[in-house]
Write an enzyme that holds these catalytic residues in place. Structure first.
Site, PDB file in Angstrom:
ATOM      1  N   HIS A  85      -5.665  -6.212   6.351  1.00 15.88           N
ATOM      2  CA  HIS A  85      -5.510  -6.066   5.190  1.00 15.88           C
ATOM      3  C   HIS A  85      -4.631  -7.226   4.464  1.00 15.88           C
ATOM      4  CE1 HIS A  85      -7.177  -2.314   5.658  1.00 15.88           C
ATOM      5  NE2 HIS A  85      -5.901  -1.756   6.143  1.00 15.88           N
ATOM      6  N   HIS A 114      -0.387 -11.254  -0.730  1.00 16.24           N
ATOM      7  CA  HIS A 114      -1.631 -10.894  -1.321  1.00 16.24           C
ATOM      8  C   HIS A 114      -2.025 -12.201  -2.125  1.00 16.24           C
ATOM      9  CE1 HIS A 114      -0.672  -6.663  -0.870  1.00 16.24           C
ATOM     10  NE2 HIS A 114       0.716  -7.114  -0.702  1.00 16.24           N
ATOM     11  N   THR A 219       2.165  -0.800  -2.676  1.00 17.87           N
ATOM     12  CA  THR A 219       0.838  -0.913  -3.195  1.00 17.87           C
ATOM     13  C   THR A 219      -0.254  -0.814  -2.462  1.00 17.87           C
ATOM     14  OG1 THR A 219       1.232  -3.210  -2.722  1.00 17.87           O
ATOM     15  CG2 THR A 219       2.196  -2.668  -4.793  1.00 17.87           C
TER      16      THR A 219
END
Length: 316
Positions: A85, A114, A219
């Site tokens: 991820h 991210h 998150t």
């Protein structure tokens, strides 16, 4: 320390990574609530990320945080891992965060990133509804908790330092210590060692008193509402080629690599603040700066395509 090593494993694997994703409708952020009830936006109100705008409150007592051990080289090795991820840098012990309105001392555990794609920005938090190209999170756990399970049950169990990442034409030398290793962790589960360096070298060290503060959640699943968020106003600046390394070299699976489908847009959608107060530190500029517009111009896109093509050809 043994508990620190165990915690490092738990922090990046506290849910089955097969249970959520970013790009498929059945498991993307809008579907997380079906699998993880605490991720459901209608059942819980203190979700992250949020949009930062001018509806904030100045708090004169919010001064610079004390970042213990961030300015020295820690012993041993750090581990960079692709968890399917994101890219996670496990930093071991020796560093902690306190002060700046935090309720306790927090031990630094890991940092991760991210990002968006070749033509889209990918920060999780937004500034006046606009995203930065990337966002970096430094995760810290309250020192009174023996493990992550207990920390996630505490509304202030984790303190996450968030840094926006913007793009310029020159490489960030210290950031390159991470980005140059990405090819070694292209697939989920791959890990490589990184020689420790002063973590402060990654950060906007001259602007660390300028930040925003609010209480929110993880998150990623399980979206526990256990995070004291500190979002720094001044971004980290990296180069176009360093951004391209993230958007083109990281894959969730080997099948994705075979299909040349890199991991992109690994951010959660924005959530309402509801009744939460978003505080501004004493020295913050109250959003007088602006985030970059999404990378959509023909010139920007053409430049990034050239960089990606060069990276591809160099690997042949």
């Amino acid at each position: 320390m043994v508990w620190t090593a165990a915690l490092l494993v738990i922090v990046i694997s506290y849910v089955n990574s097969e249970d959520y994703c970013y790009g498929e409708p059945h498991c993307d952020p809008y579907a997380w609530g079906d699998m993880f009830p605490s991720c459901h936006p209608l059942l819980e109100e203190h979700h992250s990320p949020i949009n930062l705008d001018h509806q904030m409150t100045r708090n004169e007592s919010l001064r610079s945080l004390h970042l213990e051990g961030f300015d020295v080289i820690q012993p041993g090795h750090w581990a960079l891992k692709n968890d399917g991820h994101s890219v996670v840098l496990q930093v071991g012990g020796g560093m902690s965060v306190s002060g700046g309105g935090l309720p306790d001392v927090y031990h630094t555990i890991q940092l991760h990133f991210h990002w968006g794609g070749p033509a889209t920005n990918g920060s999780e938090h937004t500034v006046d509804r606009r995203r930065y190209p990337m966002e970096m999170h430094i995760v810290n756990m309250k020192s009174i908790h023996p493990n992550l399970t207990e920390a996630l049950g505490d509304p202030t169990g984790l303190a996450v330092l968030g840094f926006f990442i913007d793009v310029v034409y020159a490489d960030h030398v210290h950031f390159g210590l991470v980005s140059q290793k990405l090819s070694s962790v292209a697939y989920k589960g791959q890990t490589t060692k990184i020689e420790p360096f002063p973590l402060m070298n990654l950060l906007p060290k001259h602007n660390m008193s300028q930040y925003y503060r609010y209480y929110g959640s993880l998150t990623t699943p399980p979206c526990s509402q256990a995070v004291v968020w500190t979002l720094y106003e001044v971004p980290i600046y990296i180069s176009w080629s360093q951004l391209a390394q993230f958007t083109s070299q990281i894959f969730s699976t080997e099948e994705d690599a075979e299909q040349v489908t890199p991991l992109q847009n690994n951010f959660r959608h924005i959530h309402p603040t509801f009744s939460r107060i978003v505080s501004v530190s004493k020295d913050a500029k109250l959003l007088t700066g602006t985030a970059s517009w999404p990378l959509r111009s023909a010139v920007s896109l053409h430049l990034l395509q050239i960089i990606l093509l060069g990276s591809f050809l160099s690997g042949l």
